[in-house]
Design a protein around this motif. Structure first.
Motif, PDB file in Angstrom:
ATOM      1  N   PRO A 108      -0.619   3.370  -3.393  1.00 11.13           N
ATOM      2  CA  PRO A 108      -1.711   3.819  -2.526  1.00 11.13           C
ATOM      3  C   PRO A 108      -3.112   3.705  -3.135  1.00 11.13           C
ATOM      4  O   PRO A 108      -4.097   3.711  -2.406  1.00 11.13           O
ATOM      5  CB  PRO A 108      -1.371   5.278  -2.229  1.00 11.13           C
ATOM      6  N   LYS A 109      -3.223   3.563  -4.462  1.00 10.43           N
ATOM      7  CA  LYS A 109      -4.537   3.494  -5.100  1.00 10.43           C
ATOM      8  C   LYS A 109      -5.032   2.052  -5.293  1.00 10.43           C
ATOM      9  O   LYS A 109      -6.102   1.844  -5.837  1.00 10.43           O
ATOM     10  CB  LYS A 109      -4.504   4.200  -6.448  1.00 10.43           C
ATOM     11  N   ARG A 154       0.832  -1.209   0.000  1.00 13.39           N
ATOM     12  CA  ARG A 154       0.000   0.000   0.000  1.00 13.39           C
ATOM     13  C   ARG A 154       0.864   1.256   0.000  1.00 13.39           C
ATOM     14  O   ARG A 154       0.494   2.260  -0.594  1.00 13.39           O
ATOM     15  CB  ARG A 154      -0.936  -0.041   1.206  1.00 13.39           C
ATOM     16  N   GLU A 203      -7.997  -1.532   7.824  1.00 15.37           N
ATOM     17  CA  GLU A 203      -8.253  -0.174   7.326  1.00 15.37           C
ATOM     18  C   GLU A 203      -9.172   0.591   8.272  1.00 15.37           C
ATOM     19  O   GLU A 203      -8.952   1.762   8.546  1.00 15.37           O
ATOM     20  CB  GLU A 203      -8.883  -0.227   5.925  1.00 15.37           C
ATOM     21  N   LYS A 249      -5.903   3.545   4.213  1.00 12.13           N
ATOM     22  CA  LYS A 249      -6.967   3.254   3.258  1.00 12.13           C
ATOM     23  C   LYS A 249      -6.540   3.601   1.852  1.00 12.13           C
ATOM     24  O   LYS A 249      -5.638   4.394   1.628  1.00 12.13           O
ATOM     25  CB  LYS A 249      -8.240   4.048   3.630  1.00 12.13           C
ATOM     26  N   CYS A 250      -7.248   3.008   0.897  1.00 17.40           N
ATOM     27  CA  CYS A 250      -6.986   3.223  -0.527  1.00 17.40           C
ATOM     28  C   CYS A 250      -7.257   4.686  -0.893  1.00 17.40           C
ATOM     29  O   CYS A 250      -8.310   5.223  -0.573  1.00 17.40           O
ATOM     30  CB  CYS A 250      -7.878   2.293  -1.346  1.00 17.40           C
ATOM     31  N   ASN A 251      -6.314   5.320  -1.575  1.00 18.32           N
ATOM     32  CA  ASN A 251      -6.497   6.704  -2.072  1.00 18.32           C
ATOM     33  C   ASN A 251      -6.961   6.628  -3.507  1.00 18.32           C
ATOM     34  O   ASN A 251      -6.183   6.428  -4.419  1.00 18.32           O
ATOM     35  CB  ASN A 251      -5.179   7.487  -2.011  1.00 18.32           C
ATOM     36  N   LYS A 252      -8.260   6.796  -3.716  1.00 24.51           N
ATOM     37  CA  LYS A 252      -8.811   6.658  -5.080  1.00 24.51           C
ATOM     38  C   LYS A 252      -8.642   7.906  -5.878  1.00 24.51           C
ATOM     39  O   LYS A 252      -8.598   8.974  -5.508  1.00 24.51           O
ATOM     40  CB  LYS A 252     -10.289   6.284  -5.001  1.00 24.51           C
TER      41      LYS A 252
END
Length: 198
Positions: free
Chosen positions: A143-144, A139, A188, A195-198
């Motif tokens: 990060p995405k 991650r 998460e 957390k995922c950075n969209k």
């Protein structure tokens, strides 16, 4: 060899008698199965009593159904009422045996709960720390990446990461695929994993 008459050849009373016989055979087989699997003598005796009442009521109804006279209709109805009560009693006794089994299956057995707790505790000290470490590494570089993609990458890198640990422990450490995504989601939510950075 005599053949049984077809339904079309029978009078309404004869058709009722044939349907009654089919019904009797089905519920008696069910009762016999439950009697054979009864857990104690009291339960077995109650099921035997229910079966005997059902057999008597069916026999009476069958005898009455053989006579096609209209004046016996009242007797047939009274016997049918006895049959209904005997059948309901038999069915309720069968259901009473099944309900505790169904509840037990739905809520699990104590041994199953202990086993689940043991697996959860083992996971906390075996595969989860390794999976969390890999998730953080992946991650931080990507990060995405989604949870599904992250799980796939953890699985791809798993073997190389745990090889030395497995050699030291002398046993395999598996990463359960079905538990990996829920674990990632939990990490998460509680902040252990970004957390995922969209």
């Amino acid at each position: 060899m005599s053949q049984s008459p077809s339904l079309a050849d029978l009078s309404p009373v004869g058709r009722a008698a044939m349907a009654l016989k089919r019904f009797q055979n089905g519920i008696l087989k069910e009762l016999d199965f439950e009697i054979a699997n009864a857990s104690d003598d009291g339960e077995r005796a109650a099921l035997d009593e229910s079966k005997a009442r059902l057999q008597v009521a069916v026999k009476q109804m069958t005898e009455l159904a053989k006579d096609d006279e209209r004046q016996r209709g009242i007797e047939i109805l009274n016997t049918a009422l006895d049959l209904m009560f005997a059948s309901a009693d038999a069915a309720s006794r069968i259901d009473l045996r099944r309900i505790p089994k169904a509840i037990s299956m739905a809520h699990g057995r104590p041994g199953g709960k202990v086993s689940a707790r043991s697996r959860r505790d083992t996971a906390e000290v075996t595969w989860k720390p390794i999976a969390l470490e890999l998730a953080k590494e992946i991650r931080s570089k990507e990060p995405k990446i989604t949870q599904v993609e992250l799980a796939e990458k953890i699985e791809a890198r798993w073997y190389h990461r745990v090889q030395k640990i497995e050699a030291r422990l002398g046993r395999k450490i598996k990463c359960p695929k079905t538990q990996l995504i829920p674990a990632l989601s939990k990490w998460e939510k509680n902040g252990e994993l970004v957390k995922c950075n969209k």
